[in-house]
Design a protein around this motif. Structure first.
Motif, PDB file in Angstrom:
ATOM      1  N   PHE A 279       0.830  -1.206   0.000  1.00 43.42           N
ATOM      2  CA  PHE A 279       0.000   0.000   0.000  1.00 43.42           C
ATOM      3  C   PHE A 279       0.865   1.257   0.000  1.00 43.42           C
ATOM      4  O   PHE A 279       0.614   2.210  -0.760  1.00 43.42           O
ATOM      5  N   LEU A 280       1.906   1.232   0.835  1.00 39.75           N
ATOM      6  CA  LEU A 280       2.776   2.414   0.904  1.00 39.75           C
ATOM      7  C   LEU A 280       3.536   2.630  -0.399  1.00 39.75           C
ATOM      8  O   LEU A 280       3.634   3.771  -0.898  1.00 39.75           O
ATOM      9  N   LEU A 283       1.129   3.943  -2.880  1.00 35.15           N
ATOM     10  CA  LEU A 283       0.744   5.315  -2.595  1.00 35.15           C
ATOM     11  C   LEU A 283       1.825   6.309  -3.000  1.00 35.15           C
ATOM     12  O   LEU A 283       1.536   7.355  -3.606  1.00 35.15           O
ATOM     13  N   PHE A 284       3.065   5.977  -2.678  1.00 36.80           N
ATOM     14  CA  PHE A 284       4.160   6.885  -3.003  1.00 36.80           C
ATOM     15  C   PHE A 284       4.578   6.756  -4.468  1.00 36.80           C
ATOM     16  O   PHE A 284       5.420   7.520  -4.930  1.00 36.80           O
ATOM     17  N   GLY A 285       4.029   5.820  -5.168  1.00 38.20           N
ATOM     18  CA  GLY A 285       4.402   5.662  -6.575  1.00 38.20           C
ATOM     19  C   GLY A 285       3.455   6.318  -7.538  1.00 38.20           C
ATOM     20  O   GLY A 285       3.669   6.266  -8.755  1.00 38.20           O
ATOM     21  N   ILE A 286       2.400   6.966  -7.045  1.00 37.82           N
ATOM     22  CA  ILE A 286       1.462   7.621  -7.960  1.00 37.82           C
ATOM     23  C   ILE A 286       2.089   8.871  -8.540  1.00 37.82           C
ATOM     24  O   ILE A 286       2.870   9.561  -7.873  1.00 37.82           O
ATOM     25  N   VAL A 288       1.540  12.088  -9.151  1.00 43.15           N
ATOM     26  CA  VAL A 288       0.863  13.370  -8.920  1.00 43.15           C
ATOM     27  C   VAL A 288       1.774  14.246  -8.077  1.00 43.15           C
ATOM     28  O   VAL A 288       2.739  13.769  -7.441  1.00 43.15           O
ATOM     29  N   GLY A 289       1.468  15.488  -8.032  1.00 47.99           N
ATOM     30  CA  GLY A 289       2.279  16.396  -7.242  1.00 47.99           C
ATOM     31  C   GLY A 289       1.998  16.268  -5.758  1.00 47.99           C
ATOM     32  O   GLY A 289       0.951  15.775  -5.336  1.00 47.99           O
ATOM     33  N   GLY A 290       2.948  16.757  -4.950  1.00 44.48           N
ATOM     34  CA  GLY A 290       2.769  16.749  -3.512  1.00 44.48           C
ATOM     35  C   GLY A 290       3.265  15.508  -2.822  1.00 44.48           C
ATOM     36  O   GLY A 290       3.045  15.339  -1.612  1.00 44.48           O
ATOM     37  N   ILE A 291       3.963  14.610  -3.539  1.00 46.28           N
ATOM     38  CA  ILE A 291       4.499  13.409  -2.907  1.00 46.28           C
ATOM     39  C   ILE A 291       5.665  13.836  -2.018  1.00 46.28           C
ATOM     40  O   ILE A 291       6.588  14.512  -2.489  1.00 46.28           O
ATOM     41  N   PRO A 292       5.681  13.428  -0.743  1.00 50.77           N
ATOM     42  CA  PRO A 292       6.788  13.828   0.146  1.00 50.77           C
ATOM     43  C   PRO A 292       8.131  13.307  -0.370  1.00 50.77           C
ATOM     44  O   PRO A 292       8.208  12.200  -0.906  1.00 50.77           O
ATOM     45  N   TRP A 293       9.151  14.094  -0.181  1.00 54.42           N
ATOM     46  CA  TRP A 293      10.535  13.777  -0.541  1.00 54.42           C
ATOM     47  C   TRP A 293      10.705  13.483  -2.031  1.00 54.42           C
ATOM     48  O   TRP A 293      11.652  12.813  -2.451  1.00 54.42           O
ATOM     49  N   ALA A 294       9.813  13.951  -2.873  1.00 56.16           N
ATOM     50  CA  ALA A 294       9.923  13.684  -4.313  1.00 56.16           C
ATOM     51  C   ALA A 294      11.165  14.343  -4.916  1.00 56.16           C
ATOM     52  O   ALA A 294      11.770  13.819  -5.843  1.00 56.16           O
ATOM     53  N   GLN A 295      11.550  15.543  -4.353  1.00 51.89           N
ATOM     54  CA  GLN A 295      12.703  16.253  -4.895  1.00 51.89           C
ATOM     55  C   GLN A 295      13.938  16.110  -4.010  1.00 51.89           C
ATOM     56  O   GLN A 295      15.004  16.620  -4.363  1.00 51.89           O
ATOM     57  N   LEU A 306      11.309   4.107   6.419  1.00 53.62           N
ATOM     58  CA  LEU A 306       9.913   4.058   6.801  1.00 53.62           C
ATOM     59  C   LEU A 306       9.317   2.669   6.605  1.00 53.62           C
ATOM     60  O   LEU A 306       8.568   2.163   7.450  1.00 53.62           O
ATOM     61  N   LEU A 307       9.644   1.983   5.487  1.00 56.82           N
ATOM     62  CA  LEU A 307       9.143   0.626   5.229  1.00 56.82           C
ATOM     63  C   LEU A 307       9.684  -0.362   6.253  1.00 56.82           C
ATOM     64  O   LEU A 307       8.952  -1.232   6.746  1.00 56.82           O
ATOM     65  N   VAL A 308      10.975  -0.241   6.577  1.00 51.49           N
ATOM     66  CA  VAL A 308      11.564  -1.142   7.574  1.00 51.49           C
ATOM     67  C   VAL A 308      10.902  -0.940   8.923  1.00 51.49           C
ATOM     68  O   VAL A 308      10.600  -1.895   9.652  1.00 51.49           O
TER      69      VAL A 308
END
Length: 324
Positions: A279-280, A283-286, A288-295, A306-308
């Motif tokens: 799920f995570l 979610l982070f693979g979509i 769209v803009g606004g994904i945390p830490w994308a840049q 976070l996954l660990v």
């Protein structure tokens, strides 16, 4: 008419425990004063079937019973004679799917006529006893001795079944045969079939005890009671073997169910662990803009941490719930 020796065996009993084989011409000229005549025919011979069908000395109902293609163990009194349909086992042909062999017997005061597909070892044992002078002395004793030997040979088959169920139980403990379930099913079918024939044979012997043919003496009745008791012990042994096979099959099903549940449990735990992680990552693979830490350069590392952390938290939760 003449009969080929391979399709008929004629034995003349001297009423003193001995007997000798006779040729067909002597059979045709036989007289009761000479002794008890025992004729055993091969039912696969057309000449034999024609002789039985054309015989004027045999009652019609007896002819039909002797020539029937399929017959279950039974007893039929006709006049002063007695028709018996018995079954025996054929240890010489264990490879055959069906080793039980039926034998039809027409018993008169001085003559016995039997018909079977294959010659049984019980018949050979009886011929051997007559040759050595230790055989039956009359018609009733001949029939009782044949029934005794048939039951004796069935005891050998019961012993074989006991060895087989021991082998199946050992295989169950070692878990060494993949098709053990199929073997148990086939074995139970064989024991059920054998028990059915043993019960029918017991009914035949019981009915024989009740018949009051003039040539059936009291000594033969006593011997029949002993044979019937021995046959009942074989039936009890078969019941025990059936119960052991049923218990082995239940144990096999229980073990298979436990293995399946264990594997399903492992798969469920794996799915439960990776479902939040999937799920995570989804979610982070979509895109769209606004994904945390994308840049951020450290974004991937932070996300892995976070996954660990999520995985460790799940495992701790499962241990707390005693699911692992």
């Amino acid at each position: 008419m003449s009969m080929e020796s391979e399709h008929v065996r004629a034995t003349l009993l001297d009423r003193n425990g001995s007997g000798r084989e006779v040729a067909w011409p002597e059979v045709e000229s036989w007289h009761p004063r000479q002794g008890v005549l025992w004729l055993h025919f091969d039912s696969a011979c057309e000449e034999v079937l024609a002789w039985v069908s054309d015989s004027s000395e045999l009652p019609t109902v007896v002819k039909e019973a002797l020539l029937a293609k399929e017959v279950r163990p039974r007893t039929l009194a006709v006049g002063n004679g007695l028709f018996l349909a018995l079954c025996g086992v054929d240890p010489k042909h264990k490879a055959r799917r069906e080793s039980r062999v039926s034998i039809r017997i027409w018993v008169e005061e001085n003559r016995v006529i039997s018909i079977g597909k294959r010659r049984l070892l019980a018949e050979e044992d009886l011929i051997s006893r007559l040759s050595s002078g230790c055989g039956p002395r009359g018609t009733a004793a001949l029939v009782v001795s044949l029934a005794d030997l048939l039951v004796l040979r069935m005891g050998d088959r019961v012993d074989d079944f006991e060895e087989k169920v021991d082998e199946l139980e050992d295989q169950l403990l070692e878990w060494s045969v993949k098709d053990l379930g199929a073997n148990l099913v086939q074995f139970r079918k064989r024991t059920i079939a054998l028990r059915r024939y043993l019960c029918l044979q017991r009914e035949v012997l019981t009915r024989m005890q009740q018949e009051s043919a003039p040539w059936f003496d009291e000594g033969s009745h006593i011997l029949l009671a002993d044979i019937n008791e021995r046959l009942q012990r074989h039936i009890d042994d078969i019941d025990t073997i059936r119960e052991r096979a049923a218990i082995a099959q239940e144990e096999l099903l229980s073990r298979s169910s436990e293995q399946l549940n264990s594997r399903m449990y492992v798969l469920s735990m794996v799915a439960a662990i990776f479902l939040p992680l999937s799920f995570l990552t989804g979610l982070f693979g979509i895109n769209v803009g606004g994904i945390p830490w994308a840049q951020a350069r450290e974004g991937f590392l932070v996300f892995c941490i976070l996954l660990v952390a999520a995985l460790a938290g799940q495992i701790a939760f499962f241990y707390w719930k005693k699911w692992l």
